[in-house]
Design an enzyme around this catalytic site. Structure first.
Site, PDB file in Angstrom:
ATOM      1  N   ASP A 422       0.833  -1.205   0.000  1.00 13.98           N
ATOM      2  CA  ASP A 422       0.000   0.000   0.000  1.00 13.98           C
ATOM      3  C   ASP A 422       0.867   1.254   0.000  1.00 13.98           C
ATOM      4  OD1 ASP A 422      -2.372   1.422   0.087  1.00 13.98           O
ATOM      5  OD2 ASP A 422      -3.196   0.252   1.740  1.00 13.98           O
ATOM      6  N   ASP A 492     -10.691   2.141  -3.474  1.00 16.84           N
ATOM      7  CA  ASP A 492     -11.218   1.910  -2.123  1.00 16.84           C
ATOM      8  C   ASP A 492     -12.740   1.901  -2.132  1.00 16.84           C
ATOM      9  OD1 ASP A 492      -8.966   1.481  -0.656  1.00 16.84           O
ATOM     10  OD2 ASP A 492      -8.788   3.518   0.121  1.00 16.84           O
TER      11      ASP A 492
HETATM   12  C1  GLA Z   1      -5.832   1.840   2.227  1.00 19.25           C
HETATM   13  C2  GLA Z   1      -6.188   0.694   1.297  1.00 19.25           C
HETATM   14  C3  GLA Z   1      -7.236  -0.167   1.953  1.00 19.25           C
HETATM   15  C4  GLA Z   1      -6.700  -0.692   3.272  1.00 19.25           C
HETATM   16  C5  GLA Z   1      -6.283   0.459   4.154  1.00 19.25           C
HETATM   17  C6  GLA Z   1      -5.575  -0.024   5.399  1.00 19.25           C
HETATM   18  O1  GLA Z   1      -6.888   2.711   2.367  1.00 19.25           O
HETATM   19  O2  GLA Z   1      -6.618   1.181   0.065  1.00 19.25           O
HETATM   20  O3  GLA Z   1      -7.577  -1.243   1.109  1.00 19.25           O
HETATM   21  O4  GLA Z   1      -5.614  -1.562   3.028  1.00 19.25           O
HETATM   22  O5  GLA Z   1      -5.386   1.346   3.479  1.00 19.25           O
HETATM   23  O6  GLA Z   1      -5.143   1.005   6.195  1.00 19.25           O
END
Ligand code: GLA
Length: 682
Positions: A422, A492
């Site tokens: 990420d 997301d």
């Molecule tokens: C980001 C990612 C999510 C998740 C969160 C965790 O927003 O896009 O899928 O992994 O971080 O903190």
């Protein structure tokens, strides 16, 4: 008014010519591709043809992602340009991948002179067209709504998109299309251009006074400069271009084929991506071992293949305020560490995957306490935070080495089969304590080279690990990332209705097999909308497919539905992930969306049909399909039989029981309704 190059010749001006690698300051007044500041302060250069070579195959680019091909699949044309006054040279590297109509181009700028030069811009692609009656399509959006197509005719002057955020960004994608004004999915001349780069980029088209147009695509020149000492060279990232006269659909299929065959690397090339269960939307930070095992156990029983433990398993990370940077399992949560949990997941018959955010640090972390100087930050100024986190200076090899050591330790000590990498903020105050003042323009690019270096080291040491890239969803969904991580978390926003738009837009460049898509709980966490479980799956099938909810919270009927969905995906995964993808109805143009995947032998097809709002007594509808064999007879959902030409010319009946012609009379009709039609020809 033209300025001319040769004395005595009043006609020859560079602004009348198409050029391969133009610079600014002489007689071409359009957007340049390259700009260098010389020791005497001049920025004028003139790169002219010197020689060229053609060699079989396609060499890799050191430290950068690139399309790859065997010697019998590609040729490389290298054109050598020279600037007679400065001693600077440019090498234009063209890879020709005939099997998918792709031409790549990378650029190497070499200082063959005796003094240092400052490179201020080095675009990767410059393409001059002898016409301006073209539309520009870019893919734009925001966090939770990425890569929506935006189309407009070229107007006089410069138009374009880019990112100055240090990531390719949610706002704009390093992919653009130039096409004829009447080009649609099925016909019309289209050029698709992408940059294999995950940092800031710039894509610009200039329509000039003569109605010519120029596309320039490359690293974002703002905040960029690179010192080239004598004998040194700089390699600009690879760009790739495809062209077809058969419309946007054919353009996308060429790009999908190119990415699947020549960008997604072994061992993931052509390999099925697993059906996964991820705990993030089920638990966020509120989990313990028992909860995780409960989610994993239910998923294993229903047929999931991979359990992914998301954020919150390491250091002091029980909220987004602490722990980033400390890649050591929290012993209170996981007494037997990652190895113990991985073993237990494997014992359930699934693989185990883990979330990392390697480029970031919270101030409340051991890594920050030990190395407060490892942040990107400008001396004397407070660094800005994003989600309470700060950016590690990945332009420094020792920082990358430290993070590598922690990650490699986890990956070598436990049965980890998947990593979600990420990156959850834009980069600000991009200043490195390790570089002298006159080299600060190198920080953004050196940062990305550090990211690529870490990816390269981890993917070569742990080739069995499937990497999924993520940047708050789709903030770094770009072709460069796909070279290292063959799938990316698309957004997301996991709401099925919103995902139709996001996945539709993403499909213009990126293949279905690269798009992370999950079924999540309702009401949806992002938009509070309730869509049927069937529709959530029908959308997510056209991606890597998985679940992001606690299956224990479903009713037993819903759990049986999930079991059937997973079985359906496993049965049809090859057609969806490796077949040809056709967009049929656009979510941006009406109440209905449709797309389909067709197997390479054209004997199997899956048609995804989606309705947004329900209607009563609606008009009679047929959906004209694509890509079938006109002479083959297909059964639809194992019942009615139709020849391919009928399905493509007359169409598949999609009208429901409330309208004039009803296909099966039984299909429920409601908001966010959907159906996957399975077509088979024996
Ligand atoms: C980001 C990612 C999510 C998740 C969160 C965790 O927003 O896009 O899928 O992994 O971080 O903190």
């Amino acid at each position: 008014m033209s300025s001319c190059v040769f004395e005595g010749n009043p006609y020859f001006s560079l602004e009348h010519c198409r050029q391969e690698y133009p610079s600014h300051g002489s007689t071409d007044f359009r957007r340049p591709a390259v700009e260098l500041r010389q020791p005497n302060g001049s920025r004028i250069t003139s790169f002219v043809y010197h020689s060229h070579t053609v060699t079989p195959g396609k060499p890799a680019l050191e430290g950068l992602p690139a399309f790859f091909a065997r010697e019998d699949e590609a040729d490389t044309l290298t054109v050598y340009l020279a600037d007679a006054v400065s001693g600077l040279r440019v090498e234009l590297l063209y890879g020709v991948l005939e099997d998918c109509d792709l031409i790549t181009r990378a650029v190497r700028v070499v200082n063959g002179g005796e003094a240092p030069f400052r490179l201020l811009q080095a675009a990767s692609l410059c393409l001059d067209f002898l016409r301006a009656d073209l539309d520009l399509i870019t893919f734009d959006g925001r966090h939770t709504m990425e890569r929506l197509p935006s189309r407009a005719p070229l107007r006089p002057g410069v138009q374009g998109v880019g990112s100055v955020r240090g990531i390719s960004s949610h706002q704009h994608n390093p992919f653009a299309v130039l096409c004829e004004g009447d080009a649609n999915e099925d016909h019309g001349l289209c050029y698709g251009a992408m940059l294999l780069y995950s940092g800031g980029f710039q894509a610009e088209v200039e329509r000039d006074q003569f109605d010519n147009s120029r596309l320039v695509l490359g690293i974002q020149p703002r905040n960029f400069s690179w010192t080239l000492d004598p004998g040194e060279s700089f390699t600009a990232p690879e760009a790739a271009l495809t062209c077809t006269a058969d419309g946007l659909g054919a353009m996308s299929r060429q790009l999908h084929r190119a990415i699947r065959r020549h960008l997604l690397r072994d061992p993931w090339a052509g390999k099925r991506h697993p059906v996964l269960i991820n705990n993030w939307e089920a638990t966020e930070f509120h989990f313990d071992l028992e909860k995780l095992e409960g989610i994993a156990g239910a998923a294993a029983q229903l047929g999931a293949e991979l359990f992914v433990l998301d954020d919150g398993w390491f250091g002091a990370r029980r909220s987004d305020r602490a722990g980033l940077g400390d890649w050591i399992a929290n012993p209170e949560l996981l007494p037997q560490g990652i190895p113990g949990l991985a073993e237990r997941i494997e014992a359930l018959g699934m693989r185990f995957g883990l979330w990392f955010e390697p480029e970031m640090v919270n101030r409340d972390s051991d890594l920050y306490r030990a190395h407060p100087d490892w942040l990107l930050q400008t001396p004397g100024r407070t660094p800005s935070h994003g989600r309470n986190q700060f950016v590690l200076d990945f332009s420094r090899p020792e920082v990358v080495d430290r993070v590598h050591a922690m990650m490699a330790d986890i990956l070598s000590g436990a049965k980890v089969s998947y990593v979600k990498w990420d990156m959850n903020r834009s980069i600000t105050e991009a200043y490195s304590a390790a570089l002298p003042p006159d080299r600060q323009g190198e920080v953004f690019h050196r940062y990305i080279l550090g990211v690529y270096d870490l990816y390269e080291r981890l993917t070569s040491a742990f080739p069995h690990v499937l990497f999924e890239s993520c940047a708050s969803g789709g903030g770094r969904f770009d072709p460069g990332m796909l070279y290292y991580a063959p799938q990316a978390w698309t957004s997301d926003d996991s709401d099925a209705a919103e995902r139709l738009k996001i996945q539709y837009g993403t499909s213009f460049c990126y293949p279905v097999v690269s798009m992370g898509a999950h079924v999540s709980a309702v009401p949806n966490h992002q938009v509070n909308r309730a869509t049927p479980l069937s529709t959530r799956a029908n959308v997510a099938y056209f991606g890597t497919f998985g679940y992001e909810l606690d299956l224990n919270r479903l009713t037993s009927e819903e759990r049986e539905q999930v079991r059937a969905q997973i079985a359906f995906m496993k049965e049809h995964r090859d057609v969806i992930q490796f077949g040809d993808f056709y967009r049929l109805l656009s979510p941006f143009q009406g109440n209905y969306t449709a797309w389909m995947a067709v197997s390479p032998d054209r004997r199997t097809a899956l048609v995804g049909w989606y309705k947004t709002l329900n209607e009563v007594n609606g008009p009679f509808r047929r959906l004209r399909l694509r890509g079938l064999d006109p002479a083959l007879c297909y059964t639809v959902d194992g019942t009615s039989a139709h020849y391919g030409d009928e399905l493509m010319e007359v169409g598949l009946v999609t009208t429901d029981s409330s309208a004039g012609e009803c296909r099966d009379g039984q299909r429920p009709s409601r908001d966010f309704d959907s159906h996957i039609f399975v077509l088979r020809a024996d």
